[in-house]
Design a protein around this motif. Structure first.
Motif, PDB file in Angstrom:
ATOM      1  N   THR A  14      15.059  39.880  -8.597  1.00 54.40           N
ATOM      2  CA  THR A  14      14.422  40.420  -7.405  1.00 54.40           C
ATOM      3  C   THR A  14      14.772  39.575  -6.193  1.00 54.40           C
ATOM      4  OG1 THR A  14      12.406  39.166  -7.795  1.00 54.40           O
ATOM      5  CG2 THR A  14      12.496  41.406  -8.687  1.00 54.40           C
ATOM      6  N   GLY A  15      14.672  40.211  -5.030  1.00 53.40           N
ATOM      7  CA  GLY A  15      14.961  39.531  -3.777  1.00 53.40           C
ATOM      8  C   GLY A  15      14.460  40.371  -2.629  1.00 53.40           C
ATOM      9  N   ASN A  16      15.007  40.140  -1.465  1.00 54.81           N
ATOM     10  CA  ASN A  16      14.586  40.840  -0.267  1.00 54.81           C
ATOM     11  C   ASN A  16      15.736  41.592   0.370  1.00 54.81           C
ATOM     12  OD1 ASN A  16      11.816  39.978   0.008  1.00 54.81           O
ATOM     13  ND2 ASN A  16      12.604  37.947   0.509  1.00 54.81           N
ATOM     14  N   ASN A  17      15.447  42.800   0.895  1.00 58.11           N
ATOM     15  CA  ASN A  17      16.320  43.429   1.873  1.00 58.11           C
ATOM     16  C   ASN A  17      15.928  42.824   3.210  1.00 58.11           C
ATOM     17  OD1 ASN A  17      17.921  45.285   0.489  1.00 58.11           O
ATOM     18  ND2 ASN A  17      16.290  46.813   0.470  1.00 58.11           N
ATOM     19  N   VAL A  18      16.877  42.344   3.970  1.00 58.50           N
ATOM     20  CA  VAL A  18      16.570  41.740   5.272  1.00 58.50           C
ATOM     21  C   VAL A  18      17.271  42.555   6.342  1.00 58.50           C
ATOM     22  CG1 VAL A  18      16.659  39.642   6.663  1.00 58.50           C
ATOM     23  CG2 VAL A  18      16.392  39.474   4.187  1.00 58.50           C
ATOM     24  N   SER A  19      16.482  43.163   7.224  1.00 66.09           N
ATOM     25  CA  SER A  19      17.046  43.979   8.293  1.00 66.09           C
ATOM     26  C   SER A  19      17.513  43.081   9.443  1.00 66.09           C
ATOM     27  CB  SER A  19      15.997  44.967   8.809  1.00 66.09           C
ATOM     28  OG  SER A  19      14.990  44.276   9.521  1.00 66.09           O
ATOM     29  N   HIS A  20      18.143  43.700  10.422  1.00 63.44           N
ATOM     30  CA  HIS A  20      18.609  42.959  11.594  1.00 63.44           C
ATOM     31  C   HIS A  20      17.432  42.315  12.332  1.00 63.44           C
ATOM     32  CE1 HIS A  20      21.441  41.894  14.710  1.00 63.44           C
ATOM     33  NE2 HIS A  20      20.669  42.440  15.631  1.00 63.44           N
ATOM     34  N   ALA A  21      16.271  42.959  12.278  1.00 61.96           N
ATOM     35  CA  ALA A  21      15.070  42.426  12.923  1.00 61.96           C
ATOM     36  C   ALA A  21      14.325  41.441  12.013  1.00 61.96           C
ATOM     37  CB  ALA A  21      14.133  43.563  13.320  1.00 61.96           C
ATOM     38  N   LYS A  22      14.948  41.062  10.904  1.00 64.03           N
ATOM     39  CA  LYS A  22      14.396  40.115   9.931  1.00 64.03           C
ATOM     40  C   LYS A  22      13.169  40.649   9.193  1.00 64.03           C
ATOM     41  CE  LYS A  22      17.145  36.523  10.784  1.00 64.03           C
ATOM     42  NZ  LYS A  22      18.372  37.182  11.247  1.00 64.03           N
ATOM     43  N   ASN A  23      13.001  41.997   9.143  1.00 62.39           N
ATOM     44  CA  ASN A  23      11.943  42.578   8.310  1.00 62.39           C
ATOM     45  C   ASN A  23      12.373  42.462   6.855  1.00 62.39           C
ATOM     46  OD1 ASN A  23      10.564  43.370  10.624  1.00 62.39           O
ATOM     47  ND2 ASN A  23      11.594  45.357  10.683  1.00 62.39           N
ATOM     48  N   ARG A  24      11.450  42.019   6.002  1.00 67.80           N
ATOM     49  CA  ARG A  24      11.778  41.813   4.597  1.00 67.80           C
ATOM     50  C   ARG A  24      11.020  42.790   3.706  1.00 67.80           C
ATOM     51  NH1 ARG A  24      12.672  37.077   7.102  1.00 67.80           N
ATOM     52  NH2 ARG A  24      14.327  35.771   6.261  1.00 67.80           N
ATOM     53  N   THR A  25      11.763  43.482   2.850  1.00 74.14           N
ATOM     54  CA  THR A  25      11.152  44.358   1.853  1.00 74.14           C
ATOM     55  C   THR A  25      11.756  43.989   0.504  1.00 74.14           C
ATOM     56  OG1 THR A  25      12.814  46.069   2.274  1.00 74.14           O
ATOM     57  CG2 THR A  25      10.723  46.266   3.441  1.00 74.14           C
ATOM     58  N   ARG A  26      10.957  44.089  -0.541  1.00 70.62           N
ATOM     59  CA  ARG A  26      11.407  43.693  -1.869  1.00 70.62           C
ATOM     60  C   ARG A  26      12.430  44.682  -2.417  1.00 70.62           C
ATOM     61  NH1 ARG A  26      10.841  38.627  -2.699  1.00 70.62           N
ATOM     62  NH2 ARG A  26      10.635  38.804  -4.946  1.00 70.62           N
ATOM     63  N   ARG A  27      13.374  44.154  -3.207  1.00 72.18           N
ATOM     64  CA  ARG A  27      14.392  44.972  -3.847  1.00 72.18           C
ATOM     65  C   ARG A  27      14.755  44.361  -5.178  1.00 72.18           C
ATOM     66  NH1 ARG A  27      20.462  44.437  -2.100  1.00 72.18           N
ATOM     67  NH2 ARG A  27      20.525  45.144  -4.242  1.00 72.18           N
ATOM     68  N   ARG A  28      15.511  45.118  -5.985  1.00 69.62           N
ATOM     69  CA  ARG A  28      15.991  44.627  -7.276  1.00 69.62           C
ATOM     70  C   ARG A  28      17.514  44.535  -7.261  1.00 69.62           C
ATOM     71  NH1 ARG A  28      13.908  48.180 -11.995  1.00 69.62           N
ATOM     72  NH2 ARG A  28      14.498  46.376 -13.230  1.00 69.62           N
ATOM     73  N   PHE A  29      18.018  43.456  -7.833  1.00 71.75           N
ATOM     74  CA  PHE A  29      19.454  43.298  -8.041  1.00 71.75           C
ATOM     75  C   PHE A  29      19.711  43.571  -9.519  1.00 71.75           C
ATOM     76  CE2 PHE A  29      18.541  40.555  -4.439  1.00 71.75           C
ATOM     77  CZ  PHE A  29      19.546  40.896  -3.551  1.00 71.75           C
ATOM     78  N   LEU A  30      20.406  44.677  -9.824  1.00 68.86           N
ATOM     79  CA  LEU A  30      20.644  45.067 -11.203  1.00 68.86           C
ATOM     80  C   LEU A  30      21.976  44.505 -11.705  1.00 68.86           C
ATOM     81  CD1 LEU A  30      19.542  48.797 -10.983  1.00 68.86           C
ATOM     82  CD2 LEU A  30      18.208  46.853 -11.785  1.00 68.86           C
ATOM     83  N   PRO A  31      22.062  44.114 -12.969  1.00 68.43           N
ATOM     84  CA  PRO A  31      23.325  43.611 -13.507  1.00 68.43           C
ATOM     85  C   PRO A  31      24.349  44.743 -13.634  1.00 68.43           C
ATOM     86  CG  PRO A  31      21.714  43.811 -15.245  1.00 68.43           C
ATOM     87  CD  PRO A  31      20.999  44.108 -13.967  1.00 68.43           C
ATOM     88  N   ASN A  32      25.613  44.383 -13.569  1.00 68.33           N
ATOM     89  CA  ASN A  32      26.715  45.345 -13.667  1.00 68.33           C
ATOM     90  C   ASN A  32      26.993  45.611 -15.146  1.00 68.33           C
ATOM     91  OD1 ASN A  32      28.963  46.881 -13.290  1.00 68.33           O
ATOM     92  ND2 ASN A  32      30.270  45.227 -12.575  1.00 68.33           N
ATOM     93  N   LEU A  33      26.236  46.555 -15.736  1.00 71.93           N
ATOM     94  CA  LEU A  33      26.349  46.839 -17.164  1.00 71.93           C
ATOM     95  C   LEU A  33      27.367  47.933 -17.442  1.00 71.93           C
ATOM     96  CD1 LEU A  33      22.611  46.790 -18.248  1.00 71.93           C
ATOM     97  CD2 LEU A  33      24.292  44.968 -18.446  1.00 71.93           C
TER      98      LEU A  33
END
Length: 96
Positions: A14-33
């Motif tokens: 897990t991590g953050n999407n960071v917009s140009h305005a520095k707004n942070r929303t949670r996201r998932r980084f999935l493995p390349n299966l």
């Protein structure tokens, strides 16, 4: 079907999407299966596994599926991969 590599145990992070305005929303980084069939020289047949692209490179680097599973830790392997590892070990002892 879980999003987890059967050989390395690599899963989602897990991590953050960071917009140009520095707004942070949670996201998932999935493995390349990828669904692959790896050939076992000891068993003389193919083994179907769902592994990450990094694990596929590691298998090639270590010299094939048999060599990779010989060095792999049991707690990282899936049930299917652990079963194949035991089959390879059994076939290798019967062969020698």
């Amino acid at each position: 079907m879980s999003r987890r590599c059967e050989l390395t145990g690599k899963g989602p992070m897990t991590g953050n999407n960071v917009s140009h305005a520095k707004n942070r929303t949670r996201r998932r980084f999935l493995p390349n299966l990828n669904d692959v069939t790896l050939q076992s020289e000891t068993l003389g047949r193919g083994v179907k596994l769902r592994i990450s692209a990094a694990a596929l490179r590691s298998v090639d680097h270590r010299g094939g599926l048999d060599a990779f599973l010989a060095k792999a830790k049991d707690d990282e392997l899936s049930a299917a991969a652990l079963k194949v590892k035991k089959e390879i070990a059994k076939a290798a002892t019967a062969e020698a």
